[in-house]
Design an enzyme around this catalytic site. Structure first.
Site, PDB file in Angstrom:
ATOM      1  N   GLY A 113       0.795  -1.224   0.000  1.00 49.43           N
ATOM      2  CA  GLY A 113       0.000   0.000   0.000  1.00 49.43           C
ATOM      3  C   GLY A 113       0.824   1.269   0.000  1.00 49.43           C
TER       4      GLY A 113
ATOM      5  N   ASP B  48       8.082  -3.860   8.860  1.00 52.47           N
ATOM      6  CA  ASP B  48       6.719  -4.370   8.726  1.00 52.47           C
ATOM      7  C   ASP B  48       6.568  -5.592   9.621  1.00 52.47           C
ATOM      8  OD1 ASP B  48       4.469  -3.749   6.337  1.00 52.47           O
ATOM      9  OD2 ASP B  48       4.233  -5.698   7.328  1.00 52.47           O
TER      10      ASP B  48
ATOM     11  N   TYR C 168     -11.030   5.444  14.853  1.00 56.17           N
ATOM     12  CA  TYR C 168     -10.051   5.797  13.832  1.00 56.17           C
ATOM     13  C   TYR C 168      -9.855   7.315  13.784  1.00 56.17           C
ATOM     14  CZ  TYR C 168      -7.685   6.109   9.321  1.00 56.17           C
ATOM     15  OH  TYR C 168      -6.772   6.388   8.323  1.00 56.17           O
TER      16      TYR C 168
ATOM     17  N   GLU D 107      -6.318   4.468  -3.270  1.00 55.21           N
ATOM     18  CA  GLU D 107      -6.565   3.124  -3.794  1.00 55.21           C
ATOM     19  C   GLU D 107      -5.417   2.203  -3.409  1.00 55.21           C
ATOM     20  OE1 GLU D 107      -8.622   1.218  -7.720  1.00 55.21           O
ATOM     21  OE2 GLU D 107      -7.632   3.156  -7.907  1.00 55.21           O
ATOM     22  N   THR D 108      -5.650   1.374  -2.411  1.00 58.58           N
ATOM     23  CA  THR D 108      -4.661   0.423  -1.910  1.00 58.58           C
ATOM     24  C   THR D 108      -5.340  -0.937  -1.746  1.00 58.58           C
ATOM     25  OG1 THR D 108      -5.176   0.809   0.427  1.00 58.58           O
ATOM     26  CG2 THR D 108      -3.548   2.287  -0.609  1.00 58.58           C
ATOM     27  N   PRO D 109      -4.572  -1.983  -1.454  1.00 54.49           N
ATOM     28  CA  PRO D 109      -5.203  -3.273  -1.169  1.00 54.49           C
ATOM     29  C   PRO D 109      -6.221  -3.194  -0.039  1.00 54.49           C
ATOM     30  CG  PRO D 109      -2.867  -3.584  -1.554  1.00 54.49           C
ATOM     31  CD  PRO D 109      -3.093  -2.094  -1.545  1.00 54.49           C
TER      32      PRO D 109
END
Length: 254
Positions: free
Chosen positions: A18, A38, A159, A193-195
């Site tokens: 991402g 990560d 969030y 727009e990411t996974p």
């Protein structure tokens, strides 16, 4: 590429996919060497494992021991740090009435406490390096730190609150870091727009609504976020600290 970051050492959390992957690749393209951090070691090695200019560091941003070990490896490999990007984050959706304390704490642990813990481990490396260029911390917040309208249809009180806390951490640390040649800024993405957002964007109605609602008329891409980070990390932003760069296609104009 401009090689704006030639010779710099950067660390990026959530670097395997991402926005984090795009940021990491942009900083590398600009000449930096990288500590890619990560939780998913397999994904890290798949993306960066064959690069001599990348140190893959498996670490959990919510775990102090994990981070201590990870930054010890970074110190051993590079000796210093010039750029830190706190990108790792999570989002959960649900109504306030159904929000459990466990889920609230989980979101805050990753989105707010995580950047604090990572920055605290990185700070000695950021403040002890050689060279007269400024060091930089860039926190990935969100338009959700400033507005709530974009949560319409999928409430996410925790969030919004966690990203708001990260915004204030950015501002407060900018004041403290200024005396040690460390600039601290934020990038606030809109809908990218990411996974992570792929499932949401499958619905054409949702995609059309987002595009219509965005003045620049398209969905944001991870490269848009990465470009903003690269600017704030570079000497082109040497007199910029404590601020937020909105990368949202104009979403927050309304």
């Amino acid at each position: 590429m401009t090689n704006r970051l030639q010779g710099r050492i950067a660390a990026v959390t959530g670097a395997a996919s991402g926005n984090g992957r795009a940021i990491a690749e942009k900083l590398l393209a600009e000449g930096a060497r990288l500590a890619a951090i990560d939780l998913n070691a397999d994904a890290l090695n798949s993306v960066f494992g064959d690069r001599d200019d990348v140190l893959c560091v498996q670490a959990n941003v919510t775990d102090e021991a994990s981070l201590r070990e990870g930054f010890a490896r970074i110190k051993e490999e590079f000796g210093q740090l010039d750029i830190l990007v706190n990108n790792a984050g999570i989002a959960k959706f649900g109504t306030f009435e159904d929000l459990s304390t466990e889920e609230w704490n989980q979101v805050f642990a990753v989105n707010s406490t995580g950047p604090f813990l990572v920055s605290r481990e990185a700070y000695p490396l950021l403040t002890s390096g050689e060279g007269d260029h400024t060091r930089a911390i860039v926190n990935i917040t969100s338009v959700e730190a400033h507005i709530v309208i974009s949560s319409s249809g999928h409430p996410q009180v925790h969030y919004n609150a966690s990203k708001g806390a990260l915004l204030q951490l950015t501002r407060a640390l900018a004041v403290e870091g200024a005396g040690k040649n460390v600039r601290v800024n934020a990038v606030a993405p809109g809908f990218i727009e990411t996974p992570f957002t792929a499932e949401t964007l499958k619905a054409q109605e949702t995609r059309d609504w987002l595009i219509e609602r965005t003045p620049l008329g398209r969905i944001g891409q991870p490269e848009d976020v990465a470009n903003g980070v690269a600017f704030l990390a570079s000497d082109e932003a040497s007199w910029v600290t404590g601020t937020t760069l909105f990368v949202d296609g104009g979403w927050t104009v309304y």
